[in-house]
Motif scaffolding. Structure first.
Motif, PDB file in Angstrom:
ATOM      1  N   ASP A 113      -1.710 -79.278  11.680  1.00 57.16           N
ATOM      2  CA  ASP A 113      -3.141 -79.098  11.450  1.00 57.16           C
ATOM      3  C   ASP A 113      -3.707 -77.991  12.331  1.00 57.16           C
ATOM      4  O   ASP A 113      -4.873 -78.037  12.729  1.00 57.16           O
ATOM      5  CB  ASP A 113      -3.891 -80.412  11.720  1.00 57.16           C
ATOM      6  CG  ASP A 113      -3.504 -81.481  10.715  1.00 57.16           C
ATOM      7  OD1 ASP A 113      -3.197 -81.098   9.576  1.00 57.16           O
ATOM      8  OD2 ASP A 113      -3.515 -82.669  11.078  1.00 57.16           O
ATOM      9  N   GLY A 114      -2.921 -77.000  12.652  1.00 53.40           N
ATOM     10  CA  GLY A 114      -3.361 -75.926  13.537  1.00 53.40           C
ATOM     11  C   GLY A 114      -4.278 -74.934  12.836  1.00 53.40           C
ATOM     12  O   GLY A 114      -4.265 -74.796  11.620  1.00 53.40           O
ATOM     13  N   VAL A 115      -5.092 -74.270  13.632  1.00 50.53           N
ATOM     14  CA  VAL A 115      -6.011 -73.257  13.127  1.00 50.53           C
ATOM     15  C   VAL A 115      -5.725 -71.966  13.887  1.00 50.53           C
ATOM     16  O   VAL A 115      -5.579 -71.970  15.108  1.00 50.53           O
ATOM     17  CB  VAL A 115      -7.482 -73.690  13.337  1.00 50.53           C
ATOM     18  CG1 VAL A 115      -8.426 -72.582  12.916  1.00 50.53           C
ATOM     19  CG2 VAL A 115      -7.768 -74.952  12.571  1.00 50.53           C
ATOM     20  N   LEU A 116      -5.650 -70.900  13.154  1.00 46.48           N
ATOM     21  CA  LEU A 116      -5.410 -69.597  13.751  1.00 46.48           C
ATOM     22  C   LEU A 116      -6.619 -68.721  13.467  1.00 46.48           C
ATOM     23  O   LEU A 116      -7.015 -68.566  12.308  1.00 46.48           O
ATOM     24  CB  LEU A 116      -4.144 -68.962  13.155  1.00 46.48           C
ATOM     25  CG  LEU A 116      -3.752 -67.600  13.680  1.00 46.48           C
ATOM     26  CD1 LEU A 116      -3.359 -67.692  15.148  1.00 46.48           C
ATOM     27  CD2 LEU A 116      -2.600 -67.046  12.865  1.00 46.48           C
ATOM     28  N   THR A 117      -7.234 -68.172  14.518  1.00 47.60           N
ATOM     29  CA  THR A 117      -8.399 -67.309  14.317  1.00 47.60           C
ATOM     30  C   THR A 117      -8.088 -65.923  14.861  1.00 47.60           C
ATOM     31  O   THR A 117      -7.377 -65.774  15.853  1.00 47.60           O
ATOM     32  CB  THR A 117      -9.637 -67.871  15.035  1.00 47.60           C
ATOM     33  OG1 THR A 117      -9.374 -67.924  16.428  1.00 47.60           O
ATOM     34  CG2 THR A 117      -9.996 -69.238  14.509  1.00 47.60           C
ATOM     35  N   THR A 118      -8.651 -64.930  14.214  1.00 51.03           N
ATOM     36  CA  THR A 118      -8.515 -63.554  14.654  1.00 51.03           C
ATOM     37  C   THR A 118      -9.628 -62.745  14.013  1.00 51.03           C
ATOM     38  O   THR A 118     -10.443 -63.281  13.255  1.00 51.03           O
ATOM     39  CB  THR A 118      -7.134 -62.976  14.288  1.00 51.03           C
ATOM     40  OG1 THR A 118      -7.014 -61.679  14.863  1.00 51.03           O
ATOM     41  CG2 THR A 118      -6.934 -62.903  12.795  1.00 51.03           C
ATOM     42  N   GLN A 119      -9.640 -61.469  14.298  1.00 49.23           N
ATOM     43  CA  GLN A 119     -10.626 -60.590  13.684  1.00 49.23           C
ATOM     44  C   GLN A 119      -9.979 -59.863  12.515  1.00 49.23           C
ATOM     45  O   GLN A 119      -8.814 -59.472  12.581  1.00 49.23           O
ATOM     46  CB  GLN A 119     -11.134 -59.570  14.697  1.00 49.23           C
ATOM     47  CG  GLN A 119     -11.913 -60.194  15.834  1.00 49.23           C
ATOM     48  CD  GLN A 119     -12.310 -59.164  16.860  1.00 49.23           C
ATOM     49  OE1 GLN A 119     -11.762 -58.079  16.909  1.00 49.23           O
ATOM     50  NE2 GLN A 119     -13.270 -59.529  17.686  1.00 49.23           N
ATOM     51  N   LEU A 120     -10.737 -59.666  11.461  1.00 51.70           N
ATOM     52  CA  LEU A 120     -10.221 -59.013  10.276  1.00 51.70           C
ATOM     53  C   LEU A 120      -9.757 -57.590  10.579  1.00 51.70           C
ATOM     54  O   LEU A 120      -8.725 -57.149  10.079  1.00 51.70           O
ATOM     55  CB  LEU A 120     -11.288 -59.013   9.171  1.00 51.70           C
ATOM     56  CG  LEU A 120     -10.874 -58.356   7.860  1.00 51.70           C
ATOM     57  CD1 LEU A 120      -9.677 -59.091   7.256  1.00 51.70           C
ATOM     58  CD2 LEU A 120     -12.026 -58.328   6.890  1.00 51.70           C
ATOM     59  N   GLN A 121     -10.514 -56.877  11.420  1.00 51.42           N
ATOM     60  CA  GLN A 121     -10.142 -55.500  11.768  1.00 51.42           C
ATOM     61  C   GLN A 121      -8.774 -55.462  12.451  1.00 51.42           C
ATOM     62  O   GLN A 121      -7.967 -54.581  12.185  1.00 51.42           O
ATOM     63  CB  GLN A 121     -11.207 -54.892  12.685  1.00 51.42           C
ATOM     64  CG  GLN A 121     -10.978 -53.432  13.021  1.00 51.42           C
ATOM     65  CD  GLN A 121     -11.154 -52.522  11.825  1.00 51.42           C
ATOM     66  OE1 GLN A 121     -12.037 -52.747  11.015  1.00 51.42           O
ATOM     67  NE2 GLN A 121     -10.323 -51.527  11.704  1.00 51.42           N
ATOM     68  N   LYS A 122      -8.461 -56.443  13.291  1.00 47.57           N
ATOM     69  CA  LYS A 122      -7.167 -56.475  13.973  1.00 47.57           C
ATOM     70  C   LYS A 122      -6.033 -56.777  13.008  1.00 47.57           C
ATOM     71  O   LYS A 122      -4.940 -56.235  13.134  1.00 47.57           O
ATOM     72  CB  LYS A 122      -7.196 -57.483  15.114  1.00 47.57           C
ATOM     73  CG  LYS A 122      -8.064 -57.029  16.251  1.00 47.57           C
ATOM     74  CD  LYS A 122      -7.968 -57.932  17.433  1.00 47.57           C
ATOM     75  CE  LYS A 122      -8.849 -57.384  18.532  1.00 47.57           C
ATOM     76  NZ  LYS A 122      -8.692 -58.090  19.777  1.00 47.57           N
TER      77      LYS A 122
END
Length: 190
Positions: A10-19
């Motif tokens: 149930d993990g969530v991975l967040t980042t920026q779209l530009q990256k």
């Protein structure tokens, strides 16, 4: 045995779209070789198994400008060949980058004549200069890695005041020492 086992269910991975976009661009550079002289041999050696440019994401050399995003100008460019070089560069899709490989492409080299262009940066924007005559494959790999560092920056490519792309003009330092010649050079002496 892959990424799925390392991440919790149930993990969530967040980042920026530009990256994410920049990561995908830097990991899939498709070079367009424009090799006209001895630097072309070093360019071929860079893609061969000993140096293996594919480790850096530039595996597929594209000879169609519409499928390429990195132009590598390797060797001298004649004045008659200049319109072809400019047309190929214009046909490449944005964002696009350019490496000037070798002394002839960067400054005209030893060919200080009316028939050889004295630096392609006068006619197309160059991002990275790779010096040498001819440069070693390691230097070209360092140039590709410099392009990848450029891509990693946000908002690349930079825009100029007229809205067009401005070249970054980064010079890669040589990786070797020039040794003296084994025999002294004597000109006009007997």
């Amino acid at each position: 045995m892959g990424l799925e086992t390392a991440l919790p269910i149930d993990g969530v991975l967040t980042t920026q779209l530009q990256k994410v976009i920049n990561w995908s661009r830097r990991s899939a550079i498709w070079p367009m070789p424009f090799a006209t002289a001895c630097c072309g041999i070093e360019l071929m050696a860079t893609a061969a198994s000993r140096y293996d440019l594919s480790r850096f994401g530039a595996e597929v050399m594209r000879f169609s400008p519409r499928q390429a995003d990195l132009m590598i100008v390797a060797g001298r460019v004649a004045v008659k060949m200049l319109p072809v070089l400019q047309r190929i560069y214009q046909q490449m899709t944005e964002p696009k980058w350019c490496i000037s490989m070798g002394a002839c492409a960067s400054t005209g080299g030893v060919f200080d004549t009316y028939a050889v262009v004295q630096g392609v940066d006068q006619f197309i924007p160059v991002d990275v200069y790779v010096p040498g005559c001819p440069p070693r494959p390691e230097q070209l790999i360092e140039g590709v890695m410099a392009i990848q560092r450029i891509i990693d920056e946000d908002r690349i490519p930079p825009k100029g005041p007229d809205g067009k792309r401005m070249p970054l003009q980064i010079a890669i330092p040589p990786t070797h020492r020039v040794r003296p010649q084994p025999m002294p050079l004597t000109v006009g002496q007997s």
